[in-house]
Design an enzyme around this catalytic site. Structure first.
Site, PDB file in Angstrom:
ATOM      1  CG  HIS A 114       0.978   1.183  -3.298  1.00 17.88           C
ATOM      2  ND1 HIS A 114       1.371   2.301  -1.697  1.00 17.88           N
ATOM      3  CD2 HIS A 114      -0.318   1.219  -3.164  1.00 17.88           C
ATOM      4  CE1 HIS A 114       0.034   2.514  -1.704  1.00 17.88           C
ATOM      5  NE2 HIS A 114      -0.684   1.414  -2.377  1.00 17.88           N
ATOM      6  CG  ASP A 173      11.909  -0.049  -5.519  1.00 20.34           C
ATOM      7  OD1 ASP A 173      10.231   0.346  -4.604  1.00 20.34           O
ATOM      8  OD2 ASP A 173      12.814   0.309  -3.972  1.00 20.34           O
TER       9      ASP A 173
HETATM   10  C1  G6P Z   1       5.526  -3.271  -0.517  1.00 18.27           C
HETATM   11  C2  G6P Z   1       4.293  -3.015  -0.983  1.00 18.27           C
HETATM   12  C3  G6P Z   1       3.148  -2.755  -0.224  1.00 18.27           C
HETATM   13  C4  G6P Z   1       3.682  -3.707   1.457  1.00 18.27           C
HETATM   14  C5  G6P Z   1       4.802  -3.818   1.216  1.00 18.27           C
HETATM   15  C6  G6P Z   1       5.797  -4.889   3.097  1.00 18.27           C
HETATM   16  O1  G6P Z   1       5.806  -1.630  -0.905  1.00 18.27           O
HETATM   17  O2  G6P Z   1       4.242  -1.934  -2.287  1.00 18.27           O
HETATM   18  O3  G6P Z   1       2.267  -3.525  -0.359  1.00 18.27           O
HETATM   19  O4  G6P Z   1       3.128  -3.775   2.578  1.00 18.27           O
HETATM   20  O5  G6P Z   1       5.751  -4.107   0.091  1.00 18.27           O
HETATM   21  O6  G6P Z   1       5.664  -5.966   2.415  1.00 18.27           O
HETATM   22  P1  G6P Z   1       5.249  -6.570   3.045  1.00 18.27           P
HETATM   23  O7  G6P Z   1       4.284  -8.178   2.653  1.00 18.27           O
HETATM   24  O8  G6P Z   1       5.736  -7.226   5.304  1.00 18.27           O
HETATM   25  O9  G6P Z   1       3.635  -6.498   4.091  1.00 18.27           O
END
Ligand code: G6P
Length: 463
Positions: free
Chosen positions: A162, A370
């Site tokens: 992602h 990003d």
């Molecule tokens: C990004 C990553 C996700 C993640 C999100 C929130 O979008 O690609 O995998 O879940 O950030 O971050 P966190 O550390 O709270 O899961």
């Protein structure tokens, strides 16, 4: 043939623990990118989601959600510190985002990453039905595809990154770089957000592992691994419905009144993360006030900064920096009852977010790097009125799809200021034409088509 069952493996389960009105504990679908993205695809087939439930040292029973089976993978306090905060978010996250903050390398973090990836692979091997398709998500779990293939060679395994996949020069810094690549190459299909990410990956496996590469196809150890770009999207229909919802429209009007009925509202909505370029954006706004191009009486800024990874040092430093800058701007330019910057260090539900989107004359999305940026796509989808304007960093995955946005290099402060002014002052007809073109693109590339095209490619037999 019956459709294969699907297993999604991600760091987080798509549900959060909530205390219900009678005091008992329940689970509710979490807000946010990945969950919203995959939810519509999973709902319609036999599917399981494997991930961490949020607590430490416990494996709660998480009930099915919308017919999706949930299986929790436990994390201990030490795993959380070393795997999640450490290797995932202090080594990989900054390195993969152009090293905009210096990545840290510690052997104990790597050891925890291997340990936790093995745990995810084992739980998946235990639960996946014969011949299931398994779709492993994101940078937290790059070793899972190869570990899982060893345990369960019958599975069709996909991996999707992602976040950006970095160029060779940066990736080469990683102490255990070859092992990471081998981990990902356990998959049959490796998806990236952009063509650039896929190309970086293919170049690296040729250079570091000596794999045979033909276009975006990799031959390694007698197996074929396909790679490609699959730009992720959002549930466009859901955002459009919210954008048309009379209660949301009322709320947007109310918000505008509460902001002092300014002529123009600039909005930022980000996780409070150093990749998002929030400080650069605030600085541009302040300089425009100093230069007298804008006045708080007619132009205000709203910055939503959703709390994130709060115990990690670099995030604490960023929060201090952003809050100092907001304080400085408001100290110099606010009037009694009319702040220049409305800073909200909170999360909001989709209803309130959409009302904010409808209020925004310019949506400022200015990350330094990003993978995609779904906020930009949500804003476009919500603007069923074709109103508003999107200022978008060139360094987002979304920029490759949205040439009608006001593209900007966020490191170029004068460029940022000039582009913001252009977006604010463009003729309404120009902004409507841009928005219409972007809406057309987003409508024909929503999350269902993303997931379908990925799963279709994954389902095709290996060459
Ligand atoms: C990004 C990553 C996700 C993640 C999100 C929130 O979008 O690609 O995998 O879940 O950030 O971050 P966190 O550390 O709270 O899961």
């Amino acid at each position: 043939m019956a459709r294969r069952s699907l297993v999604v493996v991600a760091n987080r389960l798509p549900v959060d623990e909530v205390v219900q009105s009678d005091g008992s504990i329940g689970w509710a679908r979490s807000p946010g990118g990945l969950v919203s993205a995959l939810h519509p695809v999973l709902r319609d087939r036999r599917s399981t989601w494997i991930g961490w439930a949020g607590g430490l040292d416990s494996t709660p029973y998480v009930p099915d959600s919308d017919g999706i089976r949930m299986r929790a993978v436990p994390l201990s306090e030490a795993d959380y510190e070393n795997y999640y905060e450490g290797y995932a978010n202090s080594t990989l996250w900054p390195l993969y985002h152009d090293a905009v903050q210096t990545p840290a390398f510690h052997r104990r973090w790597w050891e925890a990453y291997v340990r936790v990836n093995r745990r995810f692979a084992q739980v998946t091997a235990d639960y996946a039905e014969p011949d299931a398709m398994v779709w492993v998500q994101d940078y937290h779990l790059q070793l899972v595809p190869a570990m899982l293939r060893e345990l369960r060679p019958d599975l069709r395994i996909g991996f999707f990154m992602h976040i950006p996949f970095p160029p060779t020069e940066l990736f080469m810094q990683l102490p255990r770089r070859a092992e990471l690549l081998r981990g990902i190459l356990g998959a049959d299909l490796v998806g990236f957000q952009t063509a650039a990410g896929a190309d970086n990956f293919v170049r690296l496996v040729a250079r570091l592992l000596g794999a045979q590469v033909d276009g975006r196809t990799v031959e390694i150890d007698g197996r074929t691994v396909r790679t490609d770009a699959f730009p992720i999207s959002i549930d466009v229909g859901e955002m459009e419905d919210l954008g048309r919802n009379p209660d949301v429209i009322m709320r947007a009007k109310r918000l505008r009144a509460d902001l002092g009925d300014p002529e123009r509202v600039i909005l930022g909505v980000d996780r409070l993360d150093y990749t998002k370029g929030i400080a650069h954006r605030l600085k541009a706004f302040r300089e425009l006030l100093v230069d007298g191009y804008i006045k708080v009486q007619d132009t205000v800024m709203v910055q939503v900064a959703v709390p994130s990874r709060e115990r990690v040092e670099q995030y604490k430093v960023l929060r201090d920096k952003v809050e100092r800058e907001v304080g400085r701007i408001n100290g110099e330019f606010s009037r009694v009852g009319v702040p220049a910057v409305h800073y909200l260090n909170q999360s909001f539900d989709r209803f309130e977010l959409t009302a904010l989107y409808l209020t925004a004359d310019v949506m400022a999305v200015t990350p330094l790097r990003d993978g995609m940026n779904l906020v930009a796509k949500e804003y476009i989808a919500a603007r069923v009125d074709n109103g508003g304007a999107l200022m978008l960093s060139e360094f987002t995955g979304a920029a490759a799809e949205l040439p009608e946005s006001y593209l900007v290099n966020p490191h170029d402060l004068d460029g940022l200021k000039g582009t913001l002014m252009r977006a604010l002052e463009a003729a309404p007809a120009e902004n409507r034409a841009r928005m219409r073109a972007m809406r057309k693109h987003v409508r024909s590339h929503d999350v269902r088509s993303w997931a379908r095209s990925y799963l279709k490619a994954l389902g095709q037999p290996p060459r």
